[in-house]
Scaffold this motif. Structure first.
Motif, PDB file in Angstrom:
ATOM      1  N   PRO A  76       0.848  -1.228   0.000  1.00  0.00           N
ATOM      2  CA  PRO A  76       0.036   0.092  -0.016  1.00  0.00           C
ATOM      3  C   PRO A  76       0.639   1.215  -0.022  1.00  0.00           C
ATOM      4  O   PRO A  76       1.879   1.142   0.653  1.00  0.00           O
ATOM      5  CB  PRO A  76      -0.536  -0.144   1.248  1.00  0.00           C
ATOM      6  N   SER A  77       0.371   2.317  -0.553  1.00  0.00           N
ATOM      7  CA  SER A  77       0.893   3.709  -0.538  1.00  0.00           C
ATOM      8  C   SER A  77       1.018   4.113   0.736  1.00  0.00           C
ATOM      9  O   SER A  77       2.109   4.840   1.085  1.00  0.00           O
ATOM     10  CB  SER A  77       0.515   4.453  -1.637  1.00  0.00           C
ATOM     11  N   ILE A  78       0.142   3.892   1.526  1.00  0.00           N
ATOM     12  CA  ILE A  78       0.071   4.586   2.986  1.00  0.00           C
ATOM     13  C   ILE A  78       0.639   3.589   4.024  1.00  0.00           C
ATOM     14  O   ILE A  78       0.156   2.550   4.012  1.00  0.00           O
ATOM     15  CB  ILE A  78      -1.371   4.900   3.536  1.00  0.00           C
ATOM     16  N   GLN A  79       1.907   3.941   4.389  1.00  0.00           N
ATOM     17  CA  GLN A  79       2.551   2.937   5.230  1.00  0.00           C
ATOM     18  C   GLN A  79       2.547   3.553   6.715  1.00  0.00           C
ATOM     19  O   GLN A  79       2.374   4.614   7.001  1.00  0.00           O
ATOM     20  CB  GLN A  79       4.140   2.868   4.964  1.00  0.00           C
ATOM     21  N   PRO A  80       2.676   2.647   7.828  1.00  0.00           N
ATOM     22  CA  PRO A  80       2.478   3.053   9.257  1.00  0.00           C
ATOM     23  C   PRO A  80       3.361   4.080   9.652  1.00  0.00           C
ATOM     24  O   PRO A  80       3.156   5.150  10.654  1.00  0.00           O
ATOM     25  CB  PRO A  80       2.833   1.717  10.133  1.00  0.00           C
ATOM     26  N   ASP A  81       4.707   3.978   9.235  1.00  0.00           N
ATOM     27  CA  ASP A  81       5.566   5.168   9.261  1.00  0.00           C
ATOM     28  C   ASP A  81       5.752   6.378   8.653  1.00  0.00           C
ATOM     29  O   ASP A  81       6.716   6.941   8.693  1.00  0.00           O
ATOM     30  CB  ASP A  81       6.998   4.482   9.261  1.00  0.00           C
ATOM     31  N   GLN A  82       4.519   6.594   8.071  1.00  0.00           N
ATOM     32  CA  GLN A  82       4.549   7.784   7.116  1.00  0.00           C
ATOM     33  C   GLN A  82       5.453   7.929   5.988  1.00  0.00           C
ATOM     34  O   GLN A  82       5.919   8.887   5.430  1.00  0.00           O
ATOM     35  CB  GLN A  82       4.669   8.871   8.031  1.00  0.00           C
ATOM     36  N   ARG A  83       6.295   6.864   5.588  1.00  0.00           N
ATOM     37  CA  ARG A  83       7.057   7.189   4.468  1.00  0.00           C
ATOM     38  C   ARG A  83       6.575   7.071   3.287  1.00  0.00           C
ATOM     39  O   ARG A  83       5.731   6.498   2.871  1.00  0.00           O
ATOM     40  CB  ARG A  83       8.155   5.728   4.431  1.00  0.00           C
ATOM     41  N   VAL A  84       7.321   8.103   2.558  1.00  0.00           N
ATOM     42  CA  VAL A  84       6.777   8.320   0.898  1.00  0.00           C
ATOM     43  C   VAL A  84       6.944   7.115  -0.028  1.00  0.00           C
ATOM     44  O   VAL A  84       8.075   6.807  -0.215  1.00  0.00           O
ATOM     45  CB  VAL A  84       7.248   9.589   0.527  1.00  0.00           C
ATOM     46  N   THR A  85       5.902   6.438  -0.355  1.00  0.00           N
ATOM     47  CA  THR A  85       6.254   5.505  -1.327  1.00  0.00           C
ATOM     48  C   THR A  85       4.813   5.099  -2.289  1.00  0.00           C
ATOM     49  O   THR A  85       4.203   6.093  -2.286  1.00  0.00           O
ATOM     50  CB  THR A  85       6.113   3.966  -0.481  1.00  0.00           C
ATOM     51  N   SER A  86       4.931   4.300  -3.105  1.00  0.00           N
ATOM     52  CA  SER A  86       3.980   4.172  -3.920  1.00  0.00           C
ATOM     53  C   SER A  86       3.316   2.836  -3.889  1.00  0.00           C
ATOM     54  O   SER A  86       3.897   1.692  -3.379  1.00  0.00           O
ATOM     55  CB  SER A  86       4.617   4.250  -5.456  1.00  0.00           C
ATOM     56  N   ALA A  87       1.947   2.636  -4.219  1.00  0.00           N
ATOM     57  CA  ALA A  87       1.339   1.400  -4.419  1.00  0.00           C
ATOM     58  C   ALA A  87       2.037   0.489  -5.413  1.00  0.00           C
ATOM     59  O   ALA A  87       2.223   1.000  -6.667  1.00  0.00           O
ATOM     60  CB  ALA A  87      -0.238   1.547  -4.329  1.00  0.00           C
ATOM     61  N   ALA A  88       2.172  -0.722  -5.050  1.00  0.00           N
ATOM     62  CA  ALA A  88       2.598  -1.729  -5.985  1.00  0.00           C
ATOM     63  C   ALA A  88       2.330  -3.164  -5.746  1.00  0.00           C
ATOM     64  O   ALA A  88       2.095  -3.548  -4.608  1.00  0.00           O
ATOM     65  CB  ALA A  88       4.088  -1.567  -6.104  1.00  0.00           C
ATOM     66  N   TRP A  89       2.110  -3.735  -7.180  1.00  0.00           N
ATOM     67  CA  TRP A  89       1.793  -5.262  -6.989  1.00  0.00           C
ATOM     68  C   TRP A  89       3.142  -6.131  -7.317  1.00  0.00           C
ATOM     69  O   TRP A  89       3.929  -5.474  -8.304  1.00  0.00           O
ATOM     70  CB  TRP A  89       0.916  -5.578  -7.847  1.00  0.00           C
ATOM     71  N   PHE A  90       3.131  -7.180  -6.748  1.00  0.00           N
ATOM     72  CA  PHE A  90       4.487  -8.175  -6.861  1.00  0.00           C
ATOM     73  C   PHE A  90       4.296  -9.478  -6.943  1.00  0.00           C
ATOM     74  O   PHE A  90       3.067  -9.816  -6.637  1.00  0.00           O
ATOM     75  CB  PHE A  90       5.673  -7.958  -5.753  1.00  0.00           C
ATOM     76  N   TYR A  91       4.969 -10.162  -7.663  1.00  0.00           N
ATOM     77  CA  TYR A  91       4.844 -11.721  -7.898  1.00  0.00           C
ATOM     78  C   TYR A  91       5.175 -12.123  -6.392  1.00  0.00           C
ATOM     79  O   TYR A  91       6.711 -11.971  -6.361  1.00  0.00           O
ATOM     80  CB  TYR A  91       5.240 -12.172  -8.987  1.00  0.00           C
ATOM     81  N   GLY A  92       4.387 -12.962  -5.386  1.00  0.00           N
ATOM     82  CA  GLY A  92       5.111 -13.496  -4.363  1.00  0.00           C
ATOM     83  C   GLY A  92       6.062 -14.365  -4.372  1.00  0.00           C
ATOM     84  O   GLY A  92       6.211 -15.253  -5.523  1.00  0.00           O
ATOM     85  N   ARG A  93       6.532 -14.869  -3.429  1.00  0.00           N
ATOM     86  CA  ARG A  93       7.401 -16.059  -3.153  1.00  0.00           C
ATOM     87  C   ARG A  93       6.376 -17.474  -3.614  1.00  0.00           C
ATOM     88  O   ARG A  93       5.526 -17.439  -3.209  1.00  0.00           O
ATOM     89  CB  ARG A  93       7.896 -16.495  -1.648  1.00  0.00           C
ATOM     90  N   LEU A  94       6.927 -18.415  -4.213  1.00  0.00           N
ATOM     91  CA  LEU A  94       6.127 -19.456  -4.681  1.00  0.00           C
ATOM     92  C   LEU A  94       6.129 -20.540  -3.554  1.00  0.00           C
ATOM     93  O   LEU A  94       5.038 -21.222  -3.552  1.00  0.00           O
ATOM     94  CB  LEU A  94       7.083 -20.270  -5.589  1.00  0.00           C
ATOM     95  N   ASN A  95       6.586 -20.280  -2.324  1.00  0.00           N
ATOM     96  CA  ASN A  95       6.509 -21.063  -1.245  1.00  0.00           C
ATOM     97  C   ASN A  95       5.579 -20.419  -0.182  1.00  0.00           C
ATOM     98  O   ASN A  95       5.913 -20.685   1.121  1.00  0.00           O
ATOM     99  CB  ASN A  95       7.591 -21.506  -0.539  1.00  0.00           C
ATOM    100  N   MET A  96       4.780 -19.155  -0.553  1.00  0.00           N
ATOM    101  CA  MET A  96       4.235 -18.473   0.291  1.00  0.00           C
ATOM    102  C   MET A  96       3.037 -19.245   1.202  1.00  0.00           C
ATOM    103  O   MET A  96       2.969 -18.902   2.335  1.00  0.00           O
ATOM    104  CB  MET A  96       3.391 -17.247  -0.369  1.00  0.00           C
ATOM    105  N   ILE A  97       2.059 -20.052   0.470  1.00  0.00           N
ATOM    106  CA  ILE A  97       1.178 -20.915   1.141  1.00  0.00           C
ATOM    107  C   ILE A  97       2.285 -21.607   2.368  1.00  0.00           C
ATOM    108  O   ILE A  97       1.620 -21.735   3.428  1.00  0.00           O
ATOM    109  CB  ILE A  97       0.343 -21.808   0.220  1.00  0.00           C
ATOM    110  N   GLU A  98       3.208 -22.569   2.088  1.00  0.00           N
ATOM    111  CA  GLU A  98       3.980 -23.176   3.168  1.00  0.00           C
ATOM    112  C   GLU A  98       4.516 -22.427   4.288  1.00  0.00           C
ATOM    113  O   GLU A  98       4.413 -22.816   5.094  1.00  0.00           O
ATOM    114  CB  GLU A  98       4.946 -24.066   2.312  1.00  0.00           C
ATOM    115  N   ALA A  99       4.691 -21.054   3.947  1.00  0.00           N
ATOM    116  CA  ALA A  99       5.385 -20.386   4.806  1.00  0.00           C
ATOM    117  C   ALA A  99       4.278 -19.704   5.870  1.00  0.00           C
ATOM    118  O   ALA A  99       4.427 -19.971   7.062  1.00  0.00           O
ATOM    119  CB  ALA A  99       5.964 -19.031   4.309  1.00  0.00           C
TER     120      ALA A  99
END
Length: 225
Positions: free
Chosen positions: A128-151
């Motif tokens: 998300p573009s809105i972060q708890p530490d008020q850091r300026v960033t942009s919203a972005a989508w990523f392809y996650g780790r292939l082992n996300m379910i297992e993790a």
């Protein structure tokens, strides 16, 4: 009769000044290197909290109590802090259930990310573009780790399928810890330190050359007289 004390020659004075200048610059350079060798420690995550979307209790992991599981989950989100993203899902895409991860340093929440381990076509992650530490960033989508379910299953979240051992599965991002991101302040400080050392070294050379020329000029003048 006590003889007069002989005054030190001009060459002795010049050599003493040159040695003193070189020693002072050496100490200054050494002190600069020592100061740069011990930078302020960078804050590291201490708690990770995962909250399932809808029904389900959140799960919290501490780095000092659940080191292995903490590292497993941090590997899923630690590389999402930087980057421009890898493509937004199409409208109406089946992303499945969302799991929100909050990264905390001490008692302060710093970052938050949304994980979609059961997304059709492979795990996805969202920053998300809105972060708890008020850091300026942009919203972005990523392809996650292939082992996300297992993790996520390994840290105690109920997900479909049989429990398996969490292994490598880099997926959309390379393995990177939270502290691996670029630090412009650190790079700028290092550049300033290098420039300072070059300028001080050049100053020492100029002083020594000047003193040498002054000594030579004095000797030539003395002999011609």
């Amino acid at each position: 009769m006590v003889g007069r004390m002989r005054r030190p020659g001009i060459l002795t004075v010049l050599v003493t000044l040159a040695l003193g200048t070189t020693l002072a610059l050496g100490l200054a350079l050494g002190g600069g290197r020592a100061a740069e060798a011990a930078p302020n420690p960078k804050p590291t995550p201490t708690t990770l909290t995962i909250k399932p979307e809808g029904i389900g209790d959140p799960v919290s992991l501490r780095s000092d109590r659940d080191a292995a599981l903490f590292a497993t989950l941090l590997d899923q989100v630690g590389w999402l802090r930087t980057g421009v993203g890898q493509g937004e899902p199409s409208a109406g895409a089946d992303l499945g259930r969302k799991y929100t991860v909050v990264v905390t340093v001490g008692d302060e929440a710093r970052q938050t990310y949304d994980l979609y381990p059961m997304a059709k076509g492979g795990p996805r992650a969202y920053r998300p573009s809105i972060q708890p530490d008020q850091r300026v960033t942009s919203a972005a989508w990523f392809y996650g780790r292939l082992n996300m379910i297992e993790a996520l299953r390994a840290v105690g979240l109920p997900l479909p399928g049989e429990p398996t051992k969490v292994t490598g599965g880099i997926g959309g991002g390379g393995a990177a810890a939270e502290s691996d991101g670029l630090d412009p302040t650190r790079d700028f400080t290092a550049a300033v330190g290098d420039l300072r050392r070059v300028l001080m070294l050049n100053t020492a050379v100029i002083v020594m050359i000047t003193l040498g020329l002054a000594g030579i000029a004095y000797l030539i003048r003395r002999r011609t007289n």
